[in-house]
Design a protein around this motif. Structure first.
Motif, PDB file in Angstrom:
ATOM      1  N   ASN A 186       5.431  -8.563   9.210  1.00 28.12           N
ATOM      2  CA  ASN A 186       5.655  -9.766   8.394  1.00 28.12           C
ATOM      3  C   ASN A 186       6.768  -9.472   7.381  1.00 28.12           C
ATOM      4  OD1 ASN A 186       5.578 -11.974   6.674  1.00 28.12           O
ATOM      5  ND2 ASN A 186       3.352 -12.166   6.783  1.00 28.12           N
ATOM      6  N   PRO A 187       8.032  -9.657   7.778  1.00 28.07           N
ATOM      7  CA  PRO A 187       9.151  -9.315   6.888  1.00 28.07           C
ATOM      8  C   PRO A 187       9.135 -10.069   5.565  1.00 28.07           C
ATOM      9  CG  PRO A 187       9.919  -9.652   9.138  1.00 28.07           C
ATOM     10  CD  PRO A 187       8.496 -10.114   9.092  1.00 28.07           C
ATOM     11  N   MET A 188       8.706 -11.334   5.582  1.00 26.82           N
ATOM     12  CA  MET A 188       8.686 -12.113   4.341  1.00 26.82           C
ATOM     13  C   MET A 188       7.703 -11.513   3.334  1.00 26.82           C
ATOM     14  SD  MET A 188      10.881 -14.559   4.388  1.00 26.82           S
ATOM     15  CE  MET A 188      10.256 -15.661   3.132  1.00 26.82           C
ATOM     16  N   ALA A 189       6.511 -11.176   3.818  1.00 25.56           N
ATOM     17  CA  ALA A 189       5.518 -10.557   2.930  1.00 25.56           C
ATOM     18  C   ALA A 189       6.011  -9.211   2.436  1.00 25.56           C
ATOM     19  CB  ALA A 189       4.187 -10.410   3.672  1.00 25.56           C
ATOM     20  N   PHE A 190       6.678  -8.478   3.301  1.00 21.42           N
ATOM     21  CA  PHE A 190       7.227  -7.172   2.929  1.00 21.42           C
ATOM     22  C   PHE A 190       8.227  -7.323   1.780  1.00 21.42           C
ATOM     23  CE2 PHE A 190       9.436  -3.192   3.259  1.00 21.42           C
ATOM     24  CZ  PHE A 190       8.597  -2.307   3.928  1.00 21.42           C
ATOM     25  N   GLN A 191       9.159  -8.272   1.910  1.00 24.62           N
ATOM     26  CA  GLN A 191      10.160  -8.498   0.862  1.00 24.62           C
ATOM     27  C   GLN A 191       9.519  -8.999  -0.425  1.00 24.62           C
ATOM     28  OE1 GLN A 191      13.115  -7.641   0.612  1.00 24.62           O
ATOM     29  NE2 GLN A 191      14.223  -7.667   2.552  1.00 24.62           N
ATOM     30  N   THR A 192       8.494  -9.840  -0.291  1.00 19.34           N
ATOM     31  CA  THR A 192       7.794 -10.329  -1.489  1.00 19.34           C
ATOM     32  C   THR A 192       7.163  -9.171  -2.257  1.00 19.34           C
ATOM     33  OG1 THR A 192       7.320 -12.454  -0.422  1.00 19.34           O
ATOM     34  CG2 THR A 192       5.943 -11.842  -2.307  1.00 19.34           C
ATOM     35  N   ASP A 193       6.575  -8.234  -1.521  1.00 18.15           N
ATOM     36  CA  ASP A 193       5.969  -7.061  -2.165  1.00 18.15           C
ATOM     37  C   ASP A 193       7.034  -6.197  -2.844  1.00 18.15           C
ATOM     38  OD1 ASP A 193       3.455  -7.823  -1.364  1.00 18.15           O
ATOM     39  OD2 ASP A 193       3.427  -6.545   0.413  1.00 18.15           O
ATOM     40  N   LEU A 194       8.213  -6.091  -2.238  1.00 21.02           N
ATOM     41  CA  LEU A 194       9.297  -5.314  -2.843  1.00 21.02           C
ATOM     42  C   LEU A 194       9.762  -5.956  -4.149  1.00 21.02           C
ATOM     43  CD1 LEU A 194      11.471  -4.436   0.295  1.00 21.02           C
ATOM     44  CD2 LEU A 194      10.157  -2.838  -1.102  1.00 21.02           C
ATOM     45  N   ILE A 195       9.906  -7.281  -4.144  1.00 20.10           N
ATOM     46  CA  ILE A 195      10.328  -7.990  -5.361  1.00 20.10           C
ATOM     47  C   ILE A 195       9.303  -7.796  -6.474  1.00 20.10           C
ATOM     48  CG2 ILE A 195      10.716 -10.287  -6.346  1.00 20.10           C
ATOM     49  CD1 ILE A 195      11.851 -11.089  -3.557  1.00 20.10           C
ATOM     50  N   ALA A 196       8.028  -7.911  -6.119  1.00 23.12           N
ATOM     51  CA  ALA A 196       6.969  -7.726  -7.119  1.00 23.12           C
ATOM     52  C   ALA A 196       6.991  -6.307  -7.673  1.00 23.12           C
ATOM     53  CB  ALA A 196       5.609  -8.028  -6.488  1.00 23.12           C
ATOM     54  N   ALA A 197       7.243  -5.323  -6.806  1.00 23.42           N
ATOM     55  CA  ALA A 197       7.283  -3.927  -7.257  1.00 23.42           C
ATOM     56  C   ALA A 197       8.456  -3.701  -8.200  1.00 23.42           C
ATOM     57  CB  ALA A 197       7.387  -2.993  -6.056  1.00 23.42           C
ATOM     58  N   ARG A 198       9.614  -4.296  -7.898  1.00 21.22           N
ATOM     59  CA  ARG A 198      10.786  -4.137  -8.777  1.00 21.22           C
ATOM     60  C   ARG A 198      10.512  -4.731 -10.159  1.00 21.22           C
ATOM     61  NH1 ARG A 198      13.983  -5.090  -3.888  1.00 21.22           N
ATOM     62  NH2 ARG A 198      15.144  -3.164  -3.436  1.00 21.22           N
ATOM     63  N   GLU A 199       9.870  -5.882 -10.174  1.00 19.53           N
ATOM     64  CA  GLU A 199       9.570  -6.516 -11.468  1.00 19.53           C
ATOM     65  C   GLU A 199       8.562  -5.695 -12.252  1.00 19.53           C
ATOM     66  OE1 GLU A 199       8.264 -10.424 -10.521  1.00 19.53           O
ATOM     67  OE2 GLU A 199      10.294 -11.200 -10.092  1.00 19.53           O
ATOM     68  N   ALA A 200       7.515  -5.227 -11.565  1.00 16.93           N
ATOM     69  CA  ALA A 200       6.469  -4.463 -12.254  1.00 16.93           C
ATOM     70  C   ALA A 200       6.970  -3.107 -12.722  1.00 16.93           C
ATOM     71  CB  ALA A 200       5.270  -4.277 -11.324  1.00 16.93           C
ATOM     72  N   ARG A 201       7.979  -2.563 -12.035  1.00 12.43           N
ATOM     73  CA  ARG A 201       8.461  -1.208 -12.339  1.00 12.43           C
ATOM     74  C   ARG A 201       9.814  -1.228 -13.036  1.00 12.43           C
ATOM     75  NH1 ARG A 201       4.426   2.662 -10.665  1.00 12.43           N
ATOM     76  NH2 ARG A 201       3.161   1.540  -9.142  1.00 12.43           N
ATOM     77  N   PRO A 237       0.814  -1.220   0.000  1.00 15.27           N
ATOM     78  CA  PRO A 237       0.000   0.000   0.000  1.00 15.27           C
ATOM     79  C   PRO A 237       0.851   1.276   0.000  1.00 15.27           C
ATOM     80  CG  PRO A 237      -0.788  -1.551   1.663  1.00 15.27           C
ATOM     81  CD  PRO A 237       0.528  -2.050   1.191  1.00 15.27           C
ATOM     82  N   ALA A 238       1.985   1.228   0.708  1.00 13.04           N
ATOM     83  CA  ALA A 238       2.855   2.403   0.748  1.00 13.04           C
ATOM     84  C   ALA A 238       3.422   2.701  -0.634  1.00 13.04           C
ATOM     85  CB  ALA A 238       3.984   2.187   1.752  1.00 13.04           C
ATOM     86  N   LEU A 239       3.885   1.664  -1.330  1.00  4.45           N
ATOM     87  CA  LEU A 239       4.459   1.861  -2.660  1.00  4.45           C
ATOM     88  C   LEU A 239       3.415   2.358  -3.657  1.00  4.45           C
ATOM     89  CD1 LEU A 239       6.817  -1.245  -2.876  1.00  4.45           C
ATOM     90  CD2 LEU A 239       7.513   1.167  -2.868  1.00  4.45           C
ATOM     91  N   ASP A 252     -10.603   7.951   3.912  1.00  8.46           N
ATOM     92  CA  ASP A 252     -11.109   6.588   4.113  1.00  8.46           C
ATOM     93  C   ASP A 252     -10.315   5.539   3.340  1.00  8.46           C
ATOM     94  OD1 ASP A 252     -11.935   7.239   1.589  1.00  8.46           O
ATOM     95  OD2 ASP A 252     -14.085   7.115   2.006  1.00  8.46           O
ATOM     96  N   SER A 253      -9.352   5.978   2.504  1.00  6.12           N
ATOM     97  CA  SER A 253      -8.509   5.034   1.765  1.00  6.12           C
ATOM     98  C   SER A 253      -7.166   4.808   2.449  1.00  6.12           C
ATOM     99  CB  SER A 253      -8.251   5.555   0.343  1.00  6.12           C
ATOM    100  OG  SER A 253      -9.457   5.770  -0.350  1.00  6.12           O
ATOM    101  N   LEU A 254      -6.932   5.469   3.586  1.00  7.77           N
ATOM    102  CA  LEU A 254      -5.600   5.470   4.183  1.00  7.77           C
ATOM    103  C   LEU A 254      -5.457   4.587   5.412  1.00  7.77           C
ATOM    104  CD1 LEU A 254      -4.617   9.218   3.759  1.00  7.77           C
ATOM    105  CD2 LEU A 254      -3.595   7.244   2.629  1.00  7.77           C
ATOM    106  N   GLY A 255      -6.513   3.930   5.833  1.00  9.87           N
ATOM    107  CA  GLY A 255      -6.409   2.994   6.946  1.00  9.87           C
ATOM    108  C   GLY A 255      -5.787   3.611   8.181  1.00  9.87           C
ATOM    109  N   ARG A 294       5.416  -0.226  14.172  1.00 13.36           N
ATOM    110  CA  ARG A 294       5.904  -1.419  13.476  1.00 13.36           C
ATOM    111  C   ARG A 294       4.797  -2.213  12.799  1.00 13.36           C
ATOM    112  NH1 ARG A 294      11.217  -1.823  12.879  1.00 13.36           N
ATOM    113  NH2 ARG A 294      10.985  -4.089  12.753  1.00 13.36           N
ATOM    114  N   GLU A 295       3.551  -1.692  12.789  1.00 15.38           N
ATOM    115  CA  GLU A 295       2.441  -2.495  12.267  1.00 15.38           C
ATOM    116  C   GLU A 295       2.703  -3.021  10.856  1.00 15.38           C
ATOM    117  OE1 GLU A 295       0.262   1.232  13.749  1.00 15.38           O
ATOM    118  OE2 GLU A 295       2.372   0.600  13.751  1.00 15.38           O
ATOM    119  N   GLY A 296       3.245  -2.176  10.000  1.00 13.35           N
ATOM    120  CA  GLY A 296       3.462  -2.570   8.610  1.00 13.35           C
ATOM    121  C   GLY A 296       4.683  -3.424   8.390  1.00 13.35           C
ATOM    122  N   LEU A 297       5.497  -3.617   9.461  1.00 12.08           N
ATOM    123  CA  LEU A 297       6.743  -4.375   9.327  1.00 12.08           C
ATOM    124  C   LEU A 297       6.670  -5.736  10.011  1.00 12.08           C
ATOM    125  CD1 LEU A 297       9.252  -1.477  10.208  1.00 12.08           C
ATOM    126  CD2 LEU A 297       8.271  -2.039   7.976  1.00 12.08           C
TER     127      LEU A 297
END
Length: 696
Positions: A210-225, A152-154, A166-169, A205-208
């Motif tokens: 689950n480090p594995m999910a965080f890294q997975t999202d970073l990898i997906a963002a790098r590929e998509a971008r 969501p941050a990216l 209401d979109s910012l949780g 630390r709420e968004g941090l």
């Protein structure tokens, strides 16, 4: 006159709450002085033992729209921003950000650094500066991931989208309905009474979790971008630091990336253009254009231009009377305008009820006598100048004395309407090649008997352009002349490089590599070589250029896309390929084989030619500053925003070097006296912009 530091930020202690109100009189841009004032106010509040909590709120225009783009390259301005960031990041007392209106860019980042965030239901949040190749520099790559997680941050940081509360949780702790200031103050007082300290952003630390999910999202963002501009990759790296580094180390990494990205030529070029557009918007607001007297606007013509302009006026709330011929059914005209309104609303992201607006605000008429009820007449017909003047004569006794007559045309021509009206006419000509493309135009205002610009026509025309969302460049001579002069100058330089030995496609490719959407020969084919000959015929003697290759091809009937042959050949796919006829004509113009110029030389010769012409346009008073020419070149000649326009780019290359490149060409394109004087006096185009803007 600018506000003092104490006027930019005011403090008032109410019980145990220190209310800090930000108000620069506009939109609370984080300039150096603004950041200093806010930092000082925070320090005073933190040092006051009677204060338990700080409430930070903006003015009625909004919270803050972020960076002051004209200052952000200045190291002292950057340091003032960073000191403000550190004050909030290390705040010894909880700070509550109360956001109504817009919180954009660094303004949003400042709110994110606070312990709590309140918002009005209509507040808007986002990072629009990413479109200017400018990443966050006030902490957002560290704060948002802590609150929302990587994905969501990216999405917010990379796409530059604008979102509601209401979109910012977890970003927004509470929404305030009703009187916003009073509600926010009650919320803060209740928190202070309970002695709530909040959680520092460094400890969120709420968004941090689950480090594995965080890294997975970073990898997906790098590929998509993977094919995105470099600023996207900078942002992804900084967001990764939120997971891997302590908070303050992450801030330091983001800060260094911000400095590096800010200094890139593409970012500075885009910010140059955006700053100039904002200056025009601010000047229009200061001129009080809302009181322009344009209650009803009459539009003449059944052209695409007429329908698009009528649609834009309706969408911004104007009352429009569209005059159409008796041969055209009123319902068909109404349908065309409604269709144009839908398209325009999508382009500008407007949320409108089209049918109701058109029904309530649009009037159709077949009688020119109804012009007696309008405050401005827009002639958007495709008629020539003689027919427009004839119509102006017919309207002279109908249009009210306070109304302006505006001719909107794609031709480089000027109508002398003073004689047509039989009185001093409040008239203007707007040059608009295509209302569906570009965001700028040139306009020329009629003059009073004393030789001054007609003040009513000037204010009403500027108001009209604001409603049409067009950046208007006021020219002292024929509307369209400045853009035409730049185009002809560019084409002349390209022809002379070709005659000197370079291939046509080589020249176009070099300029595309520099940062234009299409090379000068490609652009000429789209304009039409026959149209270029007409432009030459309409231009005054001082703007005449030498285009032997254009004339030779036009004489042979090869006029560009319309004939499927010009500088290039075009088949069914309309992709340009080498034209043997163009090569034959080029060989006939060459005295020898010549030299194939390097890409760098091609770019500098073309920039030198444009700088030479621009210096003349400025010296003759045809335009007021180089930045306006940059915007015209981006909107109408295809220069990419990353270049900042040809005059911003000319400064980066160095005017002295461009002059020497120009002198190395043929004798009929030597530097003019205005360009030479600029260089002798140590001036450049940026200095002329600063002088015109009143910046010391």
């Amino acid at each position: 006159m600018g506000r003092t530091l104490r006027e930019l930020v005011t403090c008032k202690t109410i019980g145990s709450v220190c209310l800090i109100e930000m108000d620069d009189g506009r939109d609370n841009r984080l300039s150096r002085s603004f950041c200093i004032a806010l930092t000082d106010a925070l320090k005073e509040a933190f040092a006051d033992d009677a204060v338990r909590l700080v409430l930070l709120i903006g003015n009625r225009q909004g919270f803050s729209v972020g960076y002051a783009l004209d200052e952000i390259s200045n190291e002292t301005a950057q340091n003032a921003l960073f000191e403000l960031v550190d004050s909030l990041a290390d705040a010894p007392k909880p700070v509550v950000a109360a956001v109504r209106g817009n919180a954009f860019g660094a303004g949003f980042e400042i709110a994110l650094l606070c312990a709590f965030r309140l918002a009005s239901p209509t507040a808007q949040f986002g990072f629009p500066e990413v479109a200017l190749s400018l990443p966050p520099g006030a902490g957002a790559t560290q704060t948002l991931p802590r609150l929302l997680g990587a994905s969501p941050a990216l999405a917010l940081l990379l796409d530059g989208i604008t979102v509601s509360p209401d979109s910012l949780g977890a970003v927004v702790d509470a929404e305030i309905n009703g009187d916003f200031r009073s509600g926010a103050l009650r919320f803060a007082q209740a928190m202070a009474a309970e002695n709530l300290e909040g959680v520092a952003m460094a400890d969120r630390r709420e968004g941090l979790e689950n480090p594995m999910a965080f890294q997975t999202d970073l990898i997906a963002a790098r590929e998509a971008r993977s094919s995105d501009p470099s600023v996207s990759h900078d942002i992804i790296k900084a967001v990764e630091c939120a997971l891997l580094l302590p908070f303050h180390a992450g801030l330091a990494f983001e800060r260094e990336q911000f400095k590096s990205s800010e200094a890139r030529p593409e970012s500075r070029g885009q910010r140059h253009l955006e700053s100039q557009r904002r200056l025009r918007q601010r000047a229009s607001l200061n001129a009080g254009l809302s009181g322009d007297g344009l209650e009803r606007i009459g539009v003449l013509g059944q052209t695409e231009t007429a329908f698009v302009i009528a649609a834009r006026l309706l969408l911004c709330g104007a009352n429009v009377t569209l005059f159409h011929s008796k041969d055209e059914a009123a319902e068909d005209v109404r349908f065309d305008i409604l269709d144009a309104a839908r398209s325009e609303a999508e382009i500008f992201g407007l949320n409108q009820t089209y049918e109701r607006q058109v029904a309530d605000q649009l009037t159709l008429s077949e009688q020119l006598e109804d012009c007696a009820t309008v405050d401005m007449v827009l002639d958007c017909s495709d008629d020539g100048g003689d027919e427009r003047e004839r119509r102006a004569v017919a309207l002279a006794g109908i249009v009210p004395d306070h109304a302006s007559f505006v001719s909107i045309t794609d031709q480089v021509e000027e109508l002398d309407l003073t004689e047509a009206f039989g009185r001093v006419a409040q008239s203007a000509t707007i040059w608009l090649p295509n209302p569906m493309l570009g965001q700028s135009c040139e306009f020329h205002i009629s003059r009073t008997p004393d030789g001054d610009l007609n003040p009513v026509a000037l204010v009403q025309t500027q108001a009209l352009l604001e409603r049409l969302r067009l950046f208007g460049v006021s020219v002292s001579q024929t509307a369209g002349l400045a853009t035409t002069a730049l185009f002809l100058s560019l084409l002349e330089a390209a022809e002379q490089i070709a005659i000197g030995g370079s291939a046509i496609d080589t020249i176009d490719r070099a300029l595309r590599g520099f940062g234009v959407q299409q090379g000068p020969f490609e652009l000429a084919d789209r304009v039409g070589l026959d149209s270029i000959r007409l432009l030459m015929a309409q231009s005054p003697e001082k703007l005449q250029v030498n285009l032997p290759l254009t004339y030779a091809l036009a004489k042979a009937g090869e006029v560009g896309l319309s004939s499927q042959a010009g500088f290039y050949l075009y088949e069914e796919d309309m992709i340009g390929r080498q034209n043997p006829e163009a090569k034959l004509e080029l060989d006939a113009l060459r005295s020898d084989a010549g030299v194939n110029a390097s890409d760098e030389v091609i770019v500098e010769r073309c920039l030198g030619s444009l700088a030479n012409t621009g210096a003349m346009l400025l010296a003759e008073g045809i335009v007021s500053k180089p930045a306006e020419l940059d915007i015209l070149a981006v909107d109408h000649l295809g220069f990419k925003p990353q270049t900042g326009g040809p005059f911003h780019s000319a400064d980066q290359h160095g005017l002295l070097g461009l002059r020497y490149q120009l002198s190395a060409g043929r004798s009929d394109q030597q530097p003019n006296s205005h360009f030479i004087d600029m260089i002798k006096n140590g001036m450049n185009f940026n200095a002329l912009n600063a002088e015109a803007d009143g910046v010391s």
